[in-house]
Design an enzyme around this catalytic site. Structure first.
Site, mmCIF file in Angstrom:
data_model
loop_
_atom_site.group_PDB
_atom_site.id
_atom_site.type_symbol
_atom_site.label_atom_id
_atom_site.label_comp_id
_atom_site.label_asym_id
_atom_site.label_seq_id
_atom_site.Cartn_x
_atom_site.Cartn_y
_atom_site.Cartn_z
ATOM 1 N N ASP A 61 38.184 44.910 34.854
ATOM 2 C CA ASP A 61 36.660 44.512 34.272
ATOM 3 C C ASP A 61 35.777 45.929 34.519
ATOM 4 O O ASP A 61 35.918 46.674 35.483
ATOM 5 C CB ASP A 61 36.257 43.644 35.432
ATOM 6 C CG ASP A 61 36.765 42.335 35.279
ATOM 7 O OD1 ASP A 61 37.032 41.844 34.259
ATOM 8 O OD2 ASP A 61 37.315 41.835 36.255
ATOM 9 N N ASP A 89 42.939 41.515 35.543
ATOM 10 C CA ASP A 89 42.323 41.999 34.462
ATOM 11 C C ASP A 89 41.620 43.417 35.110
ATOM 12 O O ASP A 89 41.328 43.429 36.417
ATOM 13 C CB ASP A 89 41.365 41.227 34.020
ATOM 14 C CG ASP A 89 41.558 39.746 33.266
ATOM 15 O OD1 ASP A 89 42.825 39.781 32.854
ATOM 16 O OD2 ASP A 89 41.006 39.135 33.012
#
Length: 224
Positions: free
Chosen positions: A149, A147
């Site tokens: 972030d 991901d």
């Protein structure tokens, strides 16, 4: 170093052996790793000169909580400092290991795509998680399925139009983007707030469910 490092700041140690886990270090962690890998400031109240931090290794399973004294820290890298890198590059004296350049992975492509728009919006923000760790240290912790972030500093409530803009920007990326909003008193997930209802506000004294994360009466404001 700022007098009061904040959650998600990255701390490089001059004295790696001062990282205290309250017991033995895990097998993947040693002083050699901590000479190049920063510790991540955790959101927890700690007494005196202790800083609540966490160590991470090369894999998702390699995580370890602990504490470190302020005088063991030689350098603090904030998410905002990493956001000022254009294009995103490794801002450190450490080099990525040969053959492990990660600049083409989806999280960094998404970061490069989002950064100009976030700047245009006048936001105070920066990358955290694996992308922030990589940019600060050069260590190859990112994967193709990692991901992105991001941390957004927002001491006042965000207007609805800005939230909509951020959500659309998230959806346009080819990896999952997780935006955490930091109010100064705690942090919460933007996606959760956008759905309506109470959100889980992470504070230095534990999680709190709050309908309005900017005005939760039981939450004490963290040091800036």
């Amino acid at each position: 170093m700022r007098n009061h490092p904040r959650p998600h700041d990255l701390l490089f140690l001059r004295l790696p052996d001062r990282f205290d886990t309250g017991g033995d270090w895990p097998a993947w962690l040693d002083a050699a790793w901590l000479t190049q890998a920063p510790l991540v400031v955790r959101r927890e109240a700690a007494p005196g000169s202790l800083l609540p931090v966490g160590a991470r290794g090369l894999t998702r399973s390699e995580r370890c909580k602990g504490y470190v004294q302020r005088d063991a820290v030689v350098r603090c890298v904030t998410p905002e400092m990493l956001a000022r890198l254009h294009p995103p590059t490794v801002h450190t004296v450490h080099s990525v290991q040969a053959g492990e350049c990660q600049s083409d992975l989806p999280p960094l492509r998404a970061l490069a795509a989002m950064a100009p728009r976030l700047k245009e919006l006048g936001l105070v923000w920066g990358p955290t998680g694996g992308a922030g760790f990589y940019l600060a240290s050069g260590l190859p912790v990112l994967r193709a399925d990692s991901d992105l972030d991001l941390l957004l500093r927002a001491p006042a409530p965000l207007p609805a139009w800005l939230i909509d803009c951020l959500l659309r920007l998230q959806e346009q990326q080819d990896c999952r983007v997780d935006i955490q909003v930091d109010t100064g008193a705690g942090g919460f997930a933007l996606n959760e707030y956008a759905r309506g209802g109470r959100v889980l506000l992470k504070t230095a004294h534990g999680p709190v469910l709050a309908a309005d994360p900017w005005h939760a009466p039981e939450v004490q404001r963290e040091a800036a």
